[in-house]
Motif scaffolding. Structure first.
Motif, PDB file in Angstrom:
ATOM      1  N   ASP A 133      23.096   1.275 -50.119  1.00 43.97           N
ATOM      2  CA  ASP A 133      22.444   1.019 -52.221  1.00 43.97           C
ATOM      3  C   ASP A 133      21.823  -0.136 -51.496  1.00 43.97           C
ATOM      4  O   ASP A 133      22.487  -1.301 -51.139  1.00 43.97           O
ATOM      5  CB  ASP A 133      23.065   0.702 -53.020  1.00 43.97           C
ATOM      6  N   SER A 134      19.905  -0.172 -51.334  1.00 40.83           N
ATOM      7  CA  SER A 134      18.945  -1.335 -50.581  1.00 40.83           C
ATOM      8  C   SER A 134      18.804  -1.652 -52.028  1.00 40.83           C
ATOM      9  O   SER A 134      18.024  -0.769 -52.685  1.00 40.83           O
ATOM     10  CB  SER A 134      18.217  -1.154 -49.761  1.00 40.83           C
ATOM     11  N   GLU A 135      18.477  -2.901 -52.543  1.00 40.63           N
ATOM     12  CA  GLU A 135      18.737  -3.801 -53.757  1.00 40.63           C
ATOM     13  C   GLU A 135      16.463  -4.112 -54.050  1.00 40.63           C
ATOM     14  O   GLU A 135      16.308  -3.997 -55.147  1.00 40.63           O
ATOM     15  CB  GLU A 135      18.877  -4.189 -54.531  1.00 40.63           C
ATOM     16  N   ARG A 136      16.471  -4.113 -52.819  1.00 45.13           N
ATOM     17  CA  ARG A 136      14.985  -4.798 -52.973  1.00 45.13           C
ATOM     18  C   ARG A 136      14.493  -5.023 -51.730  1.00 45.13           C
ATOM     19  O   ARG A 136      15.050  -4.973 -50.423  1.00 45.13           O
ATOM     20  CB  ARG A 136      15.241  -6.156 -53.207  1.00 45.13           C
ATOM     21  N   LYS A 137      12.402  -5.073 -51.527  1.00 47.29           N
ATOM     22  CA  LYS A 137      12.257  -5.131 -50.295  1.00 47.29           C
ATOM     23  C   LYS A 137      12.984  -5.831 -48.956  1.00 47.29           C
ATOM     24  O   LYS A 137      13.480  -6.616 -49.231  1.00 47.29           O
ATOM     25  CB  LYS A 137      11.170  -5.511 -50.353  1.00 47.29           C
ATOM     26  N   ASN A 138      13.363  -5.028 -48.165  1.00 47.80           N
ATOM     27  CA  ASN A 138      14.078  -5.943 -46.621  1.00 47.80           C
ATOM     28  C   ASN A 138      15.070  -5.595 -46.737  1.00 47.80           C
ATOM     29  O   ASN A 138      15.923  -6.680 -45.866  1.00 47.80           O
ATOM     30  CB  ASN A 138      13.446  -6.546 -46.300  1.00 47.80           C
ATOM     31  N   ASP A 139      15.677  -5.059 -47.408  1.00 52.08           N
ATOM     32  CA  ASP A 139      17.617  -5.542 -47.883  1.00 52.08           C
ATOM     33  C   ASP A 139      18.371  -3.955 -47.645  1.00 52.08           C
ATOM     34  O   ASP A 139      18.386  -3.145 -48.227  1.00 52.08           O
ATOM     35  CB  ASP A 139      17.796  -5.754 -49.421  1.00 52.08           C
TER      36      ASP A 139
END
Length: 187
Positions: A133-139
């Motif tokens: 799970d990537s939660e935000r930009k560049n994460d």
């Protein structure tokens, strides 16, 4: 008669030597099934495959089909279905990695970044799972699972998008990491 007796003695010596060599071969063959000394005489079973491109998250229940096959000893992995079918009974080790994108890739839209649950299933039954799970930009996010399973001839192993519909995009490239699946027989 000396020559005849000499030949008889030679034949008897060769028969004895042959009998000893047969016994030695039999012992080596029997021990080969129990030890690693004869690995080169056994059929190896191992595979490694990955997604050849970044891709959009999958709906619940979708099998991940790893289309780029690097190794497929024993021909157990089918790149058309994404399913490994055990060519022989035994103990196997499997690993899988999924990489979630912290950017919009592979046709993902909206504010969704990469997210997915990836389960390994034995004959349709979940044996383990990872969540990415990537939660935000560049994460960016990555998860790897590893299991050891006892399989019977013909058992089926697959990686499935499970528990909820994935969202966003997933990476599979040389820059951010390959989304991949591999396994091998250990006993």
């Amino acid at each position: 008669m000396n020559d005849v007796q000499k030949l008889k003695n030679d034949v008897q010596r060769l028969e004895t030597e042959n009998s000893h060599l047969k016994a030695e071969i039999k012992n080596k063959t029997e021990s080969c099934t129990r030890t690693l000394e004869c690995l080169d005489q056994k059929t190896h079973i191992a595979f490694y495959a990955y997604y050849s491109n970044n891709f959009k998250a999958l709906a619940t229940g979708t099998t991940l089909v790893f289309d780029a096959v690097i190794t497929n000893l024993g021909n157990g992995y089918d790149k058309r279905t994404g399913i490994f079918t055990a060519p022989s009974s035994g103990v196997y080790a499997f690993t899988w990695t999924v990489n979630a994108a912290g950017s919009h890739v592979a046709g993902s839209s909206g504010n969704q970044y990469g997210e997915m649950n990836a389960s390994i299933k034995l004959n349709g039954v979940t044996r383990s799972a990872v969540k990415i799970d990537s939660e935000r930009k560049n994460d960016d996010d990555s998860a790897t699972g590893f299991v050891v399973l006892s399989l019977n001839l013909g058992d089926k192993i697959q990686i499935v998008s499970d528990k909820f519909d994935g969202e966003g995009g997933l990476y599979s490239d040389d820059k951010y990491g390959r989304t991949c699946f591999s396994g091998f027989q250990i006993a």
